[in-house]
Design an enzyme around this catalytic site. Structure first.
Site, PDB file in Angstrom:
ATOM      1  N   ASP A  47       0.841  -1.195   0.000  1.00 17.65           N
ATOM      2  CA  ASP A  47       0.000   0.000   0.000  1.00 17.65           C
ATOM      3  C   ASP A  47       0.877   1.246   0.000  1.00 17.65           C
ATOM      4  O   ASP A  47       2.092   1.160   0.208  1.00 17.65           O
ATOM      5  CB  ASP A  47      -0.910  -0.010   1.233  1.00 17.65           C
ATOM      6  N   GLY A  48       0.254   2.383  -0.182  1.00 20.41           N
ATOM      7  CA  GLY A  48       0.947   3.653  -0.094  1.00 20.41           C
ATOM      8  C   GLY A  48       0.789   4.250   1.290  1.00 20.41           C
ATOM      9  O   GLY A  48       0.267   3.617   2.210  1.00 20.41           O
ATOM     10  N   ASP A  50       0.445   8.429   3.312  1.00 16.62           N
ATOM     11  CA  ASP A  50       0.388   9.879   3.146  1.00 16.62           C
ATOM     12  C   ASP A  50       1.579  10.573   3.790  1.00 16.62           C
ATOM     13  O   ASP A  50       1.961  11.675   3.388  1.00 16.62           O
ATOM     14  CB  ASP A  50      -0.914  10.415   3.745  1.00 16.62           C
ATOM     15  N   LYS A  60      -2.009   7.293   7.243  1.00 18.90           N
ATOM     16  CA  LYS A  60      -2.756   6.810   6.094  1.00 18.90           C
ATOM     17  C   LYS A  60      -4.216   7.212   6.267  1.00 18.90           C
ATOM     18  O   LYS A  60      -4.621   7.618   7.341  1.00 18.90           O
ATOM     19  CB  LYS A  60      -2.639   5.278   5.979  1.00 18.90           C
ATOM     20  N   GLY A  61      -4.965   7.090   5.193  1.00 15.02           N
ATOM     21  CA  GLY A  61      -6.389   7.380   5.289  1.00 15.02           C
ATOM     22  C   GLY A  61      -6.828   8.623   4.571  1.00 15.02           C
ATOM     23  O   GLY A  61      -7.989   9.019   4.681  1.00 15.02           O
ATOM     24  N   GLY A  63      -7.443   8.793   1.613  1.00 14.48           N
ATOM     25  CA  GLY A  63      -8.474   8.337   0.693  1.00 14.48           C
ATOM     26  C   GLY A  63      -9.704   7.777   1.372  1.00 14.48           C
ATOM     27  O   GLY A  63     -10.631   7.305   0.703  1.00 14.48           O
ATOM     28  N   GLU A  69      -8.016  -0.735   5.354  1.00 16.54           N
ATOM     29  CA  GLU A  69      -6.583  -0.905   5.116  1.00 16.54           C
ATOM     30  C   GLU A  69      -5.906  -1.502   6.344  1.00 16.54           C
ATOM     31  O   GLU A  69      -5.117  -2.445   6.231  1.00 16.54           O
ATOM     32  CB  GLU A  69      -5.956   0.443   4.763  1.00 16.54           C
TER      33      GLU A  69
END
Length: 203
Positions: A47-48, A50, A60-61, A63, A69
C-alpha cells in the site's frame, strides 16, 4: 498485478481489496478477490502512505479507507509501503498531512471534542470531512461518509506529533472512535521513489 496475471507470468494468487473503489478496479483487471472472512492470514500487503516518519510510523487514510486498510495490513506477514520522497518527513508526523480518525455518526461532535482534548493531541485542529470521503479537501456540503457508514475527522497539526504510538493508543481508546490513520509498528519496509532513484528503508 493485472497485467502479469493476464499474460501468465503470475498465477495462483488471490487479493483482498481495501475499498469499494479498489474492488471495482481489481474486478475490471481480472484479479481474483477474496475477503478476510475466508483468508485471515496473508503473505503480504502492499500500500501507499500519506506520510512516513523516521521510525516508519505512517499516516494513512487520506483516501478514506483507513479502517479496511488497517484490518488487512495487520493480517499480513509483511507490509510493504510504496511512496515518493515527498511523503518522507524527518521531523515527525503531523504537519505534513492531517491524521484522519474514523468515528461513528452518533454524537460525532462530542467524539471530535473528546479526541481533540486528549493530551497527545494537544494543539490539533479537528475538521470534519465534508463531501467525498476519499479526499480530505472539502469538496461538498454534506458530511463525508466512509464505505463503512462512518464519518472522518481530520486532525491538523502545526507542530510534529511528539509520540505517535501514544497518540494512536489514546485515540483508539476513545468511545465513539472506530479507528485512526496512525499505523505504528506495522511496516516491514518502505520503498521510496526519489530524484536519485529507488531506495528502501527498513525498521
Amino acid at each position: 498485478v493485472g497485467q502479469p496475471l493476464k499474460d501468465g507470468t503470475l498465477s495462483d494468487i488471490v487479493a483482498i481489496p481495501t475499498s469499494v473503489r479498489t474492488k471495482e478496479q481489481a474486478e475490471e483487471l481480472g484479479i481474483p478477490l477474496v475477503t478476510l472472512d475466508t483468508h485471515s492470514k496473508l503473505d503480504v500487503a502492499i500500500d501507499g502512505a500519506d506520510e512516513v516518519d523516521p521510525d516508519l510510523n505512517l499516516v494513512k487514510g487520506g483516501g478514506g479507507a483507513l479502517l479496511r486498510e488497517k484490518m488487512v495490513e495487520v493480517c499480513a506477514d509483511k507490509f510493504i509501503v510504496i511512496v515518493d520522497e515527498s511523503k518522507i518527513t524527518e521531523k515527525g508526523l503531523g504537519p505534513g498531512f492531517p491524521v484522519p480518525v474514523e468515528i461513528t455518526p452518533f454524537c460525532h461532535e462530542h467524539t471530535m471534542r473528546t479526541v481533540a482534548n486528549l493530551p497527545s493531541c494537544k494543539g490539533c485542529n479537528p475538521v470534519l470531512r465534508m463531501g467525498s470521503s476519499s479526499s480530505n479537501v472539502n469538496d461538498g456540503d454534506e458530511i463525508a461518509v466512509t464505505d463503512n457508514g462512518n464519518y472522518i475527522v481530520d486532525l491538523h497539526f502545526e507542530e510534529p506529533i511528539a509520540d505517535a504510538p501514544l497518540m494512536a493508543s489514546e485515540i483508539k481508546n476513545v468511545v465513539g472512535v472506530v479507528d485512526h490513520g496512525l499505523f505504528c509498528g506495522l511496516t516491514t519496509a518502505v520503498i521510496i521513489a526519489g530524484s536519485d532513484g529507488i531506495s528502501v528503508k527498513e525498521p
